[in-house]
Design an enzyme around this catalytic site. Structure first.
Site, PDB file in Angstrom:
ATOM      1  N   TYR A   3       0.838  -1.199   0.000  1.00 46.42           N
ATOM      2  CA  TYR A   3       0.000   0.000   0.000  1.00 46.42           C
ATOM      3  C   TYR A   3       0.872   1.247   0.000  1.00 46.42           C
ATOM      4  O   TYR A   3       1.955   1.279   0.605  1.00 46.42           O
ATOM      5  CB  TYR A   3      -0.868   0.046   1.265  1.00 46.42           C
ATOM      6  CG  TYR A   3      -1.908  -1.038   1.372  1.00 46.42           C
ATOM      7  CD1 TYR A   3      -2.620  -1.468   0.258  1.00 46.42           C
ATOM      8  CD2 TYR A   3      -2.208  -1.611   2.605  1.00 46.42           C
ATOM      9  CE1 TYR A   3      -3.602  -2.446   0.374  1.00 46.42           C
ATOM     10  CE2 TYR A   3      -3.192  -2.580   2.729  1.00 46.42           C
ATOM     11  CZ  TYR A   3      -3.881  -3.004   1.609  1.00 46.42           C
ATOM     12  OH  TYR A   3      -4.841  -3.957   1.739  1.00 46.42           O
ATOM     13  N   HIS A  28     -12.542   2.894   6.566  1.00 46.62           N
ATOM     14  CA  HIS A  28     -11.273   2.228   6.254  1.00 46.62           C
ATOM     15  C   HIS A  28     -10.757   1.355   7.401  1.00 46.62           C
ATOM     16  O   HIS A  28      -9.690   0.735   7.268  1.00 46.62           O
ATOM     17  CB  HIS A  28     -10.193   3.260   5.893  1.00 46.62           C
ATOM     18  CG  HIS A  28     -10.242   3.715   4.466  1.00 46.62           C
ATOM     19  ND1 HIS A  28     -10.404   5.019   4.089  1.00 46.62           N
ATOM     20  CD2 HIS A  28     -10.171   3.012   3.300  1.00 46.62           C
ATOM     21  CE1 HIS A  28     -10.423   5.118   2.772  1.00 46.62           C
ATOM     22  NE2 HIS A  28     -10.281   3.907   2.274  1.00 46.62           N
ATOM     23  N   ARG A  81      -6.264   7.031  -8.548  1.00 46.24           N
ATOM     24  CA  ARG A  81      -5.334   5.993  -8.116  1.00 46.24           C
ATOM     25  C   ARG A  81      -5.873   4.655  -8.585  1.00 46.24           C
ATOM     26  O   ARG A  81      -7.049   4.534  -8.917  1.00 46.24           O
ATOM     27  CB  ARG A  81      -5.129   5.991  -6.595  1.00 46.24           C
ATOM     28  CG  ARG A  81      -6.351   5.563  -5.816  1.00 46.24           C
ATOM     29  CD  ARG A  81      -6.124   5.664  -4.312  1.00 46.24           C
ATOM     30  NE  ARG A  81      -5.251   4.620  -3.801  1.00 46.24           N
ATOM     31  CZ  ARG A  81      -5.682   3.480  -3.254  1.00 46.24           C
ATOM     32  NH1 ARG A  81      -6.976   3.236  -3.153  1.00 46.24           N
ATOM     33  NH2 ARG A  81      -4.836   2.587  -2.786  1.00 46.24           N
ATOM     34  N   ASN A 100      -6.378   0.569  -7.522  1.00 49.22           N
ATOM     35  CA  ASN A 100      -6.362  -0.427  -6.457  1.00 49.22           C
ATOM     36  C   ASN A 100      -6.664  -1.767  -7.119  1.00 49.22           C
ATOM     37  O   ASN A 100      -7.152  -1.814  -8.255  1.00 49.22           O
ATOM     38  CB  ASN A 100      -7.423  -0.085  -5.405  1.00 49.22           C
ATOM     39  CG  ASN A 100      -7.341  -1.007  -4.213  1.00 49.22           C
ATOM     40  OD1 ASN A 100      -6.249  -1.292  -3.712  1.00 49.22           O
ATOM     41  ND2 ASN A 100      -8.481  -1.510  -3.760  1.00 49.22           N
ATOM     42  N   GLU A 122      -9.365  -1.607  -9.865  1.00 45.41           N
ATOM     43  CA  GLU A 122     -10.264  -0.466  -9.707  1.00 45.41           C
ATOM     44  C   GLU A 122      -9.535   0.816 -10.101  1.00 45.41           C
ATOM     45  O   GLU A 122      -8.482   1.122  -9.528  1.00 45.41           O
ATOM     46  CB  GLU A 122     -10.694  -0.323  -8.246  1.00 45.41           C
ATOM     47  CG  GLU A 122     -11.525  -1.478  -7.743  1.00 45.41           C
ATOM     48  CD  GLU A 122     -11.877  -1.354  -6.255  1.00 45.41           C
ATOM     49  OE1 GLU A 122     -12.694  -2.162  -5.794  1.00 45.41           O
ATOM     50  OE2 GLU A 122     -11.327  -0.465  -5.567  1.00 45.41           O
ATOM     51  N   TYR A 138      -6.601 -10.093   3.817  1.00 45.52           N
ATOM     52  CA  TYR A 138      -7.618  -9.039   3.716  1.00 45.52           C
ATOM     53  C   TYR A 138      -8.323  -9.093   2.361  1.00 45.52           C
ATOM     54  O   TYR A 138      -9.544  -8.939   2.274  1.00 45.52           O
ATOM     55  CB  TYR A 138      -6.968  -7.665   3.915  1.00 45.52           C
ATOM     56  CG  TYR A 138      -7.923  -6.540   3.620  1.00 45.52           C
ATOM     57  CD1 TYR A 138      -8.954  -6.226   4.505  1.00 45.52           C
ATOM     58  CD2 TYR A 138      -7.836  -5.825   2.422  1.00 45.52           C
ATOM     59  CE1 TYR A 138      -9.866  -5.221   4.208  1.00 45.52           C
ATOM     60  CE2 TYR A 138      -8.744  -4.815   2.129  1.00 45.52           C
ATOM     61  CZ  TYR A 138      -9.750  -4.518   3.023  1.00 45.52           C
ATOM     62  OH  TYR A 138     -10.651  -3.534   2.723  1.00 45.52           O
ATOM     63  N   LYS A 139      -7.562  -9.334   1.295  1.00 46.50           N
ATOM     64  CA  LYS A 139      -8.159  -9.366  -0.041  1.00 46.50           C
ATOM     65  C   LYS A 139      -8.887 -10.682  -0.318  1.00 46.50           C
ATOM     66  O   LYS A 139      -9.502 -10.829  -1.380  1.00 46.50           O
ATOM     67  CB  LYS A 139      -7.065  -9.131  -1.100  1.00 46.50           C
ATOM     68  CG  LYS A 139      -6.514  -7.706  -1.111  1.00 46.50           C
ATOM     69  CD  LYS A 139      -5.370  -7.600  -2.106  1.00 46.50           C
ATOM     70  CE  LYS A 139      -4.670  -6.249  -2.067  1.00 46.50           C
ATOM     71  NZ  LYS A 139      -5.422  -5.166  -2.699  1.00 46.50           N
TER      72      LYS A 139
HETATM   73  C1  HEM Z   1     -10.300   0.068   1.051  1.00 43.44           C
HETATM   74  C2  HEM Z   1     -13.546   3.606   0.337  1.00 43.44           C
HETATM   75  C3  HEM Z   1     -10.006   6.708  -0.769  1.00 43.44           C
HETATM   76  C4  HEM Z   1      -6.776   3.325   0.369  1.00 43.44           C
HETATM   77  C5  HEM Z   1     -11.474   0.782   1.013  1.00 43.44           C
HETATM   78  C6  HEM Z   1     -12.777   0.244   1.337  1.00 43.44           C
HETATM   79  C7  HEM Z   1     -13.676   1.236   1.146  1.00 43.44           C
HETATM   80  C8  HEM Z   1     -12.969   2.394   0.679  1.00 43.44           C
HETATM   81  C9  HEM Z   1     -15.188   1.161   1.345  1.00 43.44           C
HETATM   82  C10 HEM Z   1     -13.096  -1.187   1.830  1.00 43.44           C
HETATM   83  C11 HEM Z   1     -12.941  -1.244   3.347  1.00 43.44           C
HETATM   84  C12 HEM Z   1     -13.502  -2.539   3.911  1.00 43.44           C
HETATM   85  O1  HEM Z   1     -12.785  -3.562   3.926  1.00 43.44           O
HETATM   86  O2  HEM Z   1     -14.656  -2.535   4.354  1.00 43.44           O
HETATM   87  C13 HEM Z   1     -12.860   4.736  -0.045  1.00 43.44           C
HETATM   88  C14 HEM Z   1     -13.489   5.988  -0.426  1.00 43.44           C
HETATM   89  C15 HEM Z   1     -12.491   6.857  -0.727  1.00 43.44           C
HETATM   90  C16 HEM Z   1     -11.238   6.150  -0.549  1.00 43.44           C
HETATM   91  C17 HEM Z   1     -14.987   6.239  -0.470  1.00 43.44           C
HETATM   92  C18 HEM Z   1     -12.603   8.277  -1.200  1.00 43.44           C
HETATM   93  C19 HEM Z   1     -12.985   9.237  -0.491  1.00 43.44           C
HETATM   94  C20 HEM Z   1      -8.822   6.062  -0.547  1.00 43.44           C
HETATM   95  C21 HEM Z   1      -7.516   6.645  -0.741  1.00 43.44           C
HETATM   96  C22 HEM Z   1      -6.603   5.680  -0.399  1.00 43.44           C
HETATM   97  C23 HEM Z   1      -7.338   4.506  -0.020  1.00 43.44           C
HETATM   98  C24 HEM Z   1      -7.243   8.057  -1.248  1.00 43.44           C
HETATM   99  C25 HEM Z   1      -5.089   5.710  -0.384  1.00 43.44           C
HETATM  100  C26 HEM Z   1      -4.317   6.493  -0.975  1.00 43.44           C
HETATM  101  C27 HEM Z   1      -7.447   2.149   0.569  1.00 43.44           C
HETATM  102  C28 HEM Z   1      -6.788   0.864   0.718  1.00 43.44           C
HETATM  103  C29 HEM Z   1      -7.808  -0.086   0.889  1.00 43.44           C
HETATM  104  C30 HEM Z   1      -9.060   0.652   0.867  1.00 43.44           C
HETATM  105  C31 HEM Z   1      -5.285   0.601   0.687  1.00 43.44           C
HETATM  106  C32 HEM Z   1      -7.632  -1.603   0.987  1.00 43.44           C
HETATM  107  C33 HEM Z   1      -7.837  -2.130  -0.429  1.00 43.44           C
HETATM  108  C34 HEM Z   1      -7.376  -3.549  -0.726  1.00 43.44           C
HETATM  109  O3  HEM Z   1      -6.400  -4.047  -0.173  1.00 43.44           O
HETATM  110  O4  HEM Z   1      -7.967  -4.148  -1.660  1.00 43.44           O
HETATM  111  N1  HEM Z   1     -11.614   2.099   0.616  1.00 43.44           N
HETATM  112  N2  HEM Z   1     -11.507   4.875  -0.144  1.00 43.44           N
HETATM  113  N3  HEM Z   1      -8.673   4.763  -0.114  1.00 43.44           N
HETATM  114  N4  HEM Z   1      -8.797   1.998   0.642  1.00 43.44           N
HETATM  115 FE1  HEM Z   1     -10.154   3.444   0.302  1.00 43.44          FE
END
Ligand code: HEM
Length: 343
Positions: free
Chosen positions: A37, A193, A223, A225, A265, A316-317
């Site tokens: 990350y 988060h 970004r 993901n 994504e 986690y994934k």
């Molecule tokens: C995961 C929403 C912006 C980093 C997630 C999850 C949600 C989410 C709902 C899943 C959490 C769960 O397990 O329930 C959002 C929304 C954003 C946003 C609405 C915008 C406002 C960001 C940004 C970053 C980030 C800007 C980092 C620079 C991550 C990471 C994960 C995550 C690293 C785990 C993803 C994975 O390993 O597949 N986010 N996020 N998010 N988010 Fe965000």
């Protein structure tokens, strides 16, 4: 030349496929042979022709079938689309953004004519031709956010900005990687988060929030993901876990190529003009392992990323059950040659 929209399914018989041209435009997300990350945010500016970045709102060959799948999800579970009462203005902002971007980028498929508040919208692929009054909900068949996101690939979260935080107060979420809008609605950036491992300790979320709350209108950011999905299923929601969770036990060395998918994504962040809300489109791209290995440098790199992924991220994934089988399958395509950074 217009887009050739495919007829395909993301459930039951899973007929989803990518054409060879669509494989070439897949947003392969790794810049090196390992993944961790980071705050990987960059300006969302138009990119090379025939890439997913060519237009700021990308429409591809899966558009019509993805919209049909969304309609099926909503018919079964209307709570996948929610908007708290103070978010209606942001819904109009989003409708304007998506209509103007689509009409400008794909004039053969979409058109928008405005005479004051009277707007005429034509969506040819979905057979829609509507005239409505901008700002008057009674002139549309759904609320503005629901109306336009039933016609737009990808999920959408709309965040209200207050108290130096972002609040998930509206969204259309039907193609998510195992998280729930109904659970997260009304939560703030750190709360939704909370389940993510390691990133909080690394300071990723504090820095990301600071960046997001400063995003200005007309200067969107983006970004990438990624995760993985068994079968090309768009709706991998907690609500429907009973339908897809056990798919993860069905992977064998014989079916990896067809069943295992990389799911990327393309996330973007846009300031909305009237409401000052932030919209977060999450555009999902699927690629079968059989399709991924048609590009040798992707096969080599993905083998190494998946093999060496930190165990916390793999858990986690949700990859743990089929990770080893997939790594062994991919190893046939990795000759050990060095890769170039940055592709
Ligand atoms: C995961 C929403 C912006 C980093 C997630 C999850 C949600 C989410 C709902 C899943 C959490 C769960 O397990 O329930 C959002 C929304 C954003 C946003 C609405 C915008 C406002 C960001 C940004 C970053 C980030 C800007 C980092 C620079 C991550 C990471 C994960 C995550 C690293 C785990 C993803 C994975 O390993 O597949 N986010 N996020 N998010 N988010 Fe965000």
């Amino acid at each position: 030349m217009g887009i050739n929209f495919r007829k395909e399914t993301f459930r039951d018989d899973f007929t989803f496929r990518n054409s060879p041209e669509n494989i070439r435009r897949f947003p392969f997300p790794y810049h090196e042979d390992a993944y961790m990350y980071s705050v990987n945010i960059e300006p969302h500016v138009p990119g090379p022709k025939n890439s997913v970045f060519e237009h700021l709102v990308d429409v591809d060959e899966h558009y019509v079938s993805e919209m049909q799948d969304r309609a099926m999800v909503l018919a079964e579970d209307p709570l996948r689309c929610q908007s708290l009462p103070h978010m209606t203005l942001a819904g109009w902002d989003l409708l304007e953004l998506l209509m103007t971007e689509k009409a400008a980028s794909y004039p053969e498929h979409f058109s928008l004519t405005r005479e004051g508040d009277r707007w005429h919208w034509i969506n040819r692929p979905l057979g829609i031709d509507d005239t409505f009054t901008f700002g008057d909900v009674s002139t549309l068949p759904y609320g503005p956010m629901e109306y336009i996101t039933r016609q737009s690939q990808g999920d959408f979260a709309i965040l209200d900005q207050r108290d130096n935080n972002l609040w998930m107060d509206a969204g259309m979420i039907t193609t998510q990687a195992d998280w729930s809008l109904d659970f997260d609605i009304g939560m703030n950036f750190f709360e939704w988060h909370a389940p993510v491992p390691l990133a909080h300790e690394m300071g990723v979320f504090t820095r990301a929030l600071k960046f997001l709350t400063n995003i200005q209108q007309g200067k969107p950011a983006r970004r990438l993901n990624w995760t993985m999905t068994i079968n090309p299923r768009l709706d991998t929601s907690p609500e429907n876990f009973h339908k897809w969770g056990s798919d993860r036990l069905t992977v064998t060395p014989e079916n990896v190529g067809e069943k295992v998918h990389l799911r990327v994504e393309l996330q973007s962040f846009w300031r909305l003009p009237r409401s000052n809300a932030l919209v977060f489109p999450i555009r999902c791209y699927l690629l079968k392992m059989d399709e991924l290995v048609t590009v040798p440098k992707w096969a080599r790199r993905f083998h190494r990323v998946l093999r060496d992924l930190p165990v916390e991220l793999a858990e986690y994934k949700g990859l743990t059950r089929y990770r080893q089988t997939t790594v062994e399958w991919l190893s046939k395509y990795d000759d050990g040659a060095p890769t170039s950074p940055g592709f």
